[in-house]
Design a protein around this motif. Sequence first.
Motif, PDB file in Angstrom:
ATOM      1  N   UNK A 152       0.852  -1.183   0.000  1.00 18.04           N
ATOM      2  CA  UNK A 152       0.000   0.000   0.000  1.00 18.04           C
ATOM      3  C   UNK A 152       0.890   1.236   0.000  1.00 18.04           C
ATOM      4  N   UNK A 153       0.820   2.027  -1.053  1.00 19.26           N
ATOM      5  CA  UNK A 153       1.646   3.233  -1.177  1.00 19.26           C
ATOM      6  C   UNK A 153       1.117   4.387  -0.338  1.00 19.26           C
ATOM      7  N   UNK A 154      -0.066   4.231   0.230  1.00 16.51           N
ATOM      8  CA  UNK A 154      -0.716   5.333   0.949  1.00 16.51           C
ATOM      9  C   UNK A 154      -0.641   5.142   2.457  1.00 16.51           C
ATOM     10  N   UNK A 155       0.576   4.971   2.979  1.00 17.16           N
ATOM     11  CA  UNK A 155       0.755   4.773   4.418  1.00 17.16           C
ATOM     12  C   UNK A 155       1.553   5.929   5.002  1.00 17.16           C
ATOM     13  N   UNK A 156       1.395   6.197   6.295  1.00 19.03           N
ATOM     14  CA  UNK A 156       2.182   7.265   6.935  1.00 19.03           C
ATOM     15  C   UNK A 156       3.684   7.052   6.802  1.00 19.03           C
ATOM     16  N   UNK A 157       4.130   5.804   6.883  1.00 17.41           N
ATOM     17  CA  UNK A 157       5.558   5.495   6.748  1.00 17.41           C
ATOM     18  C   UNK A 157       6.108   6.005   5.407  1.00 17.41           C
ATOM     19  N   UNK A 158       5.399   5.695   4.324  1.00 17.99           N
ATOM     20  CA  UNK A 158       5.861   6.120   3.004  1.00 17.99           C
ATOM     21  C   UNK A 158       5.621   7.605   2.781  1.00 17.99           C
ATOM     22  N   UNK A 159       4.565   8.158   3.381  1.00 17.99           N
ATOM     23  CA  UNK A 159       4.343   9.613   3.322  1.00 17.99           C
ATOM     24  C   UNK A 159       5.530  10.362   3.907  1.00 17.99           C
ATOM     25  N   UNK A 160       6.077   9.870   5.009  1.00 25.50           N
ATOM     26  CA  UNK A 160       7.240  10.517   5.646  1.00 25.50           C
ATOM     27  C   UNK A 160       8.459  10.488   4.737  1.00 25.50           C
ATOM     28  N   UNK A 161       8.685   9.361   4.092  1.00 20.75           N
ATOM     29  CA  UNK A 161       9.825   9.256   3.182  1.00 20.75           C
ATOM     30  C   UNK A 161       9.663  10.185   1.982  1.00 20.75           C
ATOM     31  N   UNK A 162       8.440  10.267   1.457  1.00 19.42           N
ATOM     32  CA  UNK A 162       8.193  11.174   0.331  1.00 19.42           C
ATOM     33  C   UNK A 162       8.360  12.630   0.751  1.00 19.42           C
ATOM     34  N   UNK A 163       7.965  12.971   1.977  1.00 13.93           N
ATOM     35  CA  UNK A 163       8.134  14.334   2.464  1.00 13.93           C
ATOM     36  C   UNK A 163       9.616  14.685   2.610  1.00 13.93           C
ATOM     37  N   UNK A 164      10.412  13.755   3.086  1.00  9.77           N
ATOM     38  CA  UNK A 164      11.860  13.995   3.179  1.00  9.77           C
ATOM     39  C   UNK A 164      12.438  14.264   1.795  1.00  9.77           C
ATOM     40  N   UNK A 165      11.980  13.511   0.799  1.00  7.03           N
ATOM     41  CA  UNK A 165      12.442  13.729  -0.575  1.00  7.03           C
ATOM     42  C   UNK A 165      12.005  15.094  -1.082  1.00  7.03           C
ATOM     43  N   UNK A 166      10.767  15.480  -0.818  1.00 10.81           N
ATOM     44  CA  UNK A 166      10.282  16.797  -1.267  1.00 10.81           C
ATOM     45  C   UNK A 166      11.126  17.925  -0.682  1.00 10.81           C
ATOM     46  N   UNK A 167      11.487  17.788   0.586  1.00 14.35           N
ATOM     47  CA  UNK A 167      12.301  18.830   1.230  1.00 14.35           C
ATOM     48  C   UNK A 167      13.687  18.929   0.602  1.00 14.35           C
TER      49      UNK A 167
END
Length: 182
Positions: free
Chosen positions: A16-31
């Motif tokens: 599932x790509x829509x989890x808080x764990x993966x959201x955090x990793x994507x946010x780190x990449x965005x920053x």
Amino acid sequence: MAQSSYDKMISGDWYNALTPELDELRMAARKAVFAHNQCPPEDRGGMVPELAALFMSVGEDCLIETPFHTAYGCNTVLGDGVFFNAGVAILDSARVTIGSRCMLGPRVQIYCADHHRDIAKRRAGIERALPVTLGDDVWIGGGAILMPGVTIGAGAIVGAGAVVTKDVAPMGRVVGSPARPI
């Protein structure tokens, strides 16, 4: 013990790509991407430290032009002397390995996500990730798209605008959509 979404993602299992764990990793990449894309050119060098730290590993003398985008960054390996022209996007939900002295033209896109064929599962964010590998000395022409699971052999050339759905042999040349040898 149950595997995390990230563990499933990098192992090629459906996740599932829509989890808080993966959201955090994507946010780190965005920053990190934001820091790189907003940095004045005279201060950026090949890439800002935040972006270099995000990648799994970075060789010497790499240059990433802006704008640049990555989904995670932490699954991407860059060899020595890698060059990304403006607008490169790497959706690295699986390992993306870019060999030494590879050149990616403007707007090259690398996709690892393979979304589920079942509509209900796709709506729920279920996907799997397949690695993309570029051998040393590969040249990817502007606007080319590399699909999940492909390997581009050392010294190969992918023509501008090609959509690569199958592996490319070392020293091979492909063009078109879908890409085919010439």
